[in-house]
Motif scaffolding. Structure first.
Motif, PDB file in Angstrom:
ATOM      1  N   HIS A  65      37.257  31.826  39.732  1.00  0.00           N
ATOM      2  CA  HIS A  65      37.141  32.147  41.147  1.00  0.00           C
ATOM      3  C   HIS A  65      36.253  33.366  41.358  1.00  0.00           C
ATOM      4  O   HIS A  65      36.223  34.267  40.528  1.00  0.00           O
ATOM      5  CB  HIS A  65      38.520  32.456  41.758  1.00  0.00           C
ATOM      6  CG  HIS A  65      39.455  31.317  41.732  1.00  0.00           C
ATOM      7  ND1 HIS A  65      40.601  31.313  40.974  1.00  0.00           N
ATOM      8  CD2 HIS A  65      39.424  30.127  42.364  1.00  0.00           C
ATOM      9  CE1 HIS A  65      41.239  30.179  41.150  1.00  0.00           C
ATOM     10  NE2 HIS A  65      40.543  29.435  41.980  1.00  0.00           N
ATOM     11  N   HIS A  66      35.594  33.396  42.495  1.00  0.00           N
ATOM     12  CA  HIS A  66      34.898  34.597  42.944  1.00  0.00           C
ATOM     13  C   HIS A  66      35.978  35.650  43.234  1.00  0.00           C
ATOM     14  O   HIS A  66      37.125  35.299  43.552  1.00  0.00           O
ATOM     15  CB  HIS A  66      34.098  34.262  44.210  1.00  0.00           C
ATOM     16  CG  HIS A  66      33.268  35.375  44.730  1.00  0.00           C
ATOM     17  ND1 HIS A  66      33.774  36.360  45.543  1.00  0.00           N
ATOM     18  CD2 HIS A  66      31.953  35.657  44.563  1.00  0.00           C
ATOM     19  CE1 HIS A  66      32.804  37.200  45.864  1.00  0.00           C
ATOM     20  NE2 HIS A  66      31.686  36.800  45.278  1.00  0.00           N
ATOM     21  N   ILE A  67      35.637  36.903  43.148  1.00  0.00           N
ATOM     22  CA  ILE A  67      36.609  37.978  43.396  1.00  0.00           C
ATOM     23  C   ILE A  67      37.282  37.815  44.759  1.00  0.00           C
ATOM     24  O   ILE A  67      38.492  38.025  44.887  1.00  0.00           O
ATOM     25  CB  ILE A  67      35.936  39.357  43.271  1.00  0.00           C
ATOM     26  CG1 ILE A  67      35.638  39.659  41.798  1.00  0.00           C
ATOM     27  CG2 ILE A  67      36.787  40.460  43.877  1.00  0.00           C
ATOM     28  CD1 ILE A  67      34.842  40.932  41.570  1.00  0.00           C
ATOM     29  N   VAL A  68      36.515  37.438  45.768  1.00  0.00           N
ATOM     30  CA  VAL A  68      37.089  37.269  47.111  1.00  0.00           C
ATOM     31  C   VAL A  68      38.044  36.078  47.127  1.00  0.00           C
ATOM     32  O   VAL A  68      39.137  36.159  47.707  1.00  0.00           O
ATOM     33  CB  VAL A  68      35.985  37.136  48.181  1.00  0.00           C
ATOM     34  CG1 VAL A  68      36.583  36.829  49.546  1.00  0.00           C
ATOM     35  CG2 VAL A  68      35.136  38.408  48.243  1.00  0.00           C
ATOM     36  N   GLN A  69      37.686  34.993  46.494  1.00  0.00           N
ATOM     37  CA  GLN A  69      38.588  33.839  46.433  1.00  0.00           C
ATOM     38  C   GLN A  69      39.895  34.202  45.742  1.00  0.00           C
ATOM     39  O   GLN A  69      40.981  33.826  46.207  1.00  0.00           O
ATOM     40  CB  GLN A  69      37.914  32.669  45.694  1.00  0.00           C
ATOM     41  CG  GLN A  69      36.760  32.067  46.444  1.00  0.00           C
ATOM     42  CD  GLN A  69      35.996  31.074  45.612  1.00  0.00           C
ATOM     43  OE1 GLN A  69      35.663  31.334  44.453  1.00  0.00           O
ATOM     44  NE2 GLN A  69      35.697  29.911  46.189  1.00  0.00           N
ATOM     45  N   VAL A 104      40.414  41.431  51.701  1.00  0.00           N
ATOM     46  CA  VAL A 104      39.089  42.062  51.625  1.00  0.00           C
ATOM     47  C   VAL A 104      39.209  43.414  50.932  1.00  0.00           C
ATOM     48  O   VAL A 104      38.396  43.750  50.062  1.00  0.00           O
ATOM     49  CB  VAL A 104      38.442  42.194  53.022  1.00  0.00           C
ATOM     50  CG1 VAL A 104      37.134  42.980  52.948  1.00  0.00           C
ATOM     51  CG2 VAL A 104      38.195  40.810  53.634  1.00  0.00           C
ATOM     52  N   LYS A 105      40.239  44.184  51.273  1.00  0.00           N
ATOM     53  CA  LYS A 105      40.452  45.482  50.614  1.00  0.00           C
ATOM     54  C   LYS A 105      40.715  45.306  49.128  1.00  0.00           C
ATOM     55  O   LYS A 105      40.200  46.057  48.291  1.00  0.00           O
ATOM     56  CB  LYS A 105      41.622  46.215  51.275  1.00  0.00           C
ATOM     57  CG  LYS A 105      41.286  46.779  52.635  1.00  0.00           C
ATOM     58  CD  LYS A 105      42.487  47.369  53.322  1.00  0.00           C
ATOM     59  CE  LYS A 105      42.865  48.687  52.716  1.00  0.00           C
ATOM     60  NZ  LYS A 105      43.865  49.403  53.513  1.00  0.00           N
ATOM     61  N   SER A 106      41.512  44.315  48.766  1.00  0.00           N
ATOM     62  CA  SER A 106      41.809  44.034  47.369  1.00  0.00           C
ATOM     63  C   SER A 106      40.558  43.641  46.612  1.00  0.00           C
ATOM     64  O   SER A 106      40.297  44.123  45.493  1.00  0.00           O
ATOM     65  CB  SER A 106      42.860  42.920  47.275  1.00  0.00           C
ATOM     66  OG  SER A 106      43.071  42.538  45.952  1.00  0.00           O
ATOM     67  N   ALA A 107      39.743  42.774  47.205  1.00  0.00           N
ATOM     68  CA  ALA A 107      38.496  42.357  46.568  1.00  0.00           C
ATOM     69  C   ALA A 107      37.546  43.536  46.402  1.00  0.00           C
ATOM     70  O   ALA A 107      36.916  43.696  45.352  1.00  0.00           O
ATOM     71  CB  ALA A 107      37.825  41.250  47.373  1.00  0.00           C
ATOM     72  N   ALA A 108      37.483  44.398  47.406  1.00  0.00           N
ATOM     73  CA  ALA A 108      36.625  45.591  47.322  1.00  0.00           C
ATOM     74  C   ALA A 108      37.072  46.485  46.177  1.00  0.00           C
ATOM     75  O   ALA A 108      36.240  47.009  45.409  1.00  0.00           O
ATOM     76  CB  ALA A 108      36.637  46.345  48.646  1.00  0.00           C
ATOM     77  N   ALA A 109      38.373  46.672  46.036  1.00  0.00           N
ATOM     78  CA  ALA A 109      38.903  47.522  44.959  1.00  0.00           C
ATOM     79  C   ALA A 109      38.558  46.934  43.590  1.00  0.00           C
ATOM     80  O   ALA A 109      38.168  47.659  42.674  1.00  0.00           O
ATOM     81  CB  ALA A 109      40.416  47.684  45.104  1.00  0.00           C
ATOM     82  N   LYS A 110      38.666  45.606  43.468  1.00  0.00           N
ATOM     83  CA  LYS A 110      38.335  44.967  42.192  1.00  0.00           C
ATOM     84  C   LYS A 110      36.844  45.032  41.906  1.00  0.00           C
ATOM     85  O   LYS A 110      36.440  45.175  40.745  1.00  0.00           O
ATOM     86  CB  LYS A 110      38.849  43.539  42.178  1.00  0.00           C
ATOM     87  CG  LYS A 110      40.350  43.502  42.055  1.00  0.00           C
ATOM     88  CD  LYS A 110      40.902  42.134  41.951  1.00  0.00           C
ATOM     89  CE  LYS A 110      42.418  42.293  41.800  1.00  0.00           C
ATOM     90  NZ  LYS A 110      43.119  41.115  42.112  1.00  0.00           N
TER      91      LYS A 110
END
Length: 153
Positions: A81-85, A143-149
């Motif tokens: 998966h993409h980080i956002v997915q 979105v915040k979680s994906a940004a952190a990763k």
């Protein structure tokens, strides 16, 4: 005309003004972008053209000719998966799921430009995308979680 979708070139024989959404769904059988309103008001049809999130229902296919188009199918894979997915899955964002491919595509393009967004910036970037189930707080969390990763990479 030639369009490239998810890295694959396609020759399509359609009218120049046919909306890209219909070319993707009806001609190429790519079903990730959804039809919601046909007027770019809901953004369920969002795809990337050369990395920019755009509503495919209001883009004539001629404007996508010889450009790189990415749909949700080309963002990640079922195995990788993409980080956002992945963030969407972890935050359990989807309820009905209809708007989610457009939401994810918008978020992915946004985070490429702004990898450390504030809550206000997330809300502004995601505001064109409508979610009838109202999972906006989960969307922001994803979105915040994906940004952190992304920042950890």
């Amino acid at each position: 005309m030639k369009i490239t979708v998810n890295g694959t070139a396609h020759l399509v024989d359609v009218e120049d003004d046919m909306p890209l959404l219909w070319v993707l769904r009806d001609e190429l059988k790519i079903k990730g972008p959804k039809y919601g309103c046909g007027m770019a008001l809901c953004r369920a049809c969002t795809v990337h053209i050369d990395g920019e999130a755009v509503p495919s229902c209001s883009i004539p296919v001629k404007q996508a000719e010889n450009r790189n188009i990415t749909t949700i199918e080309g963002l990640g894979t079922p195995v990788a998966h993409h980080i956002v997915q992945q963030a969407w899955i972890e935050q359990q964002v989807a309820q009905c799921g209809y708007c989610q491919s457009g939401q994810i595509m918008t978020a992915a393009a946004f985070l490429e430009k702004n990898p450390r967004p504030t809550d206000a910036e997330i809300d502004e970037a995601m505001s064109p995308n409508l979610c009838r189930c109202g999972t906006y707080s989960r969307i922001r969390a994803a979105v915040k979680s994906a940004a952190a990763k992304m920042a950890e990479r």
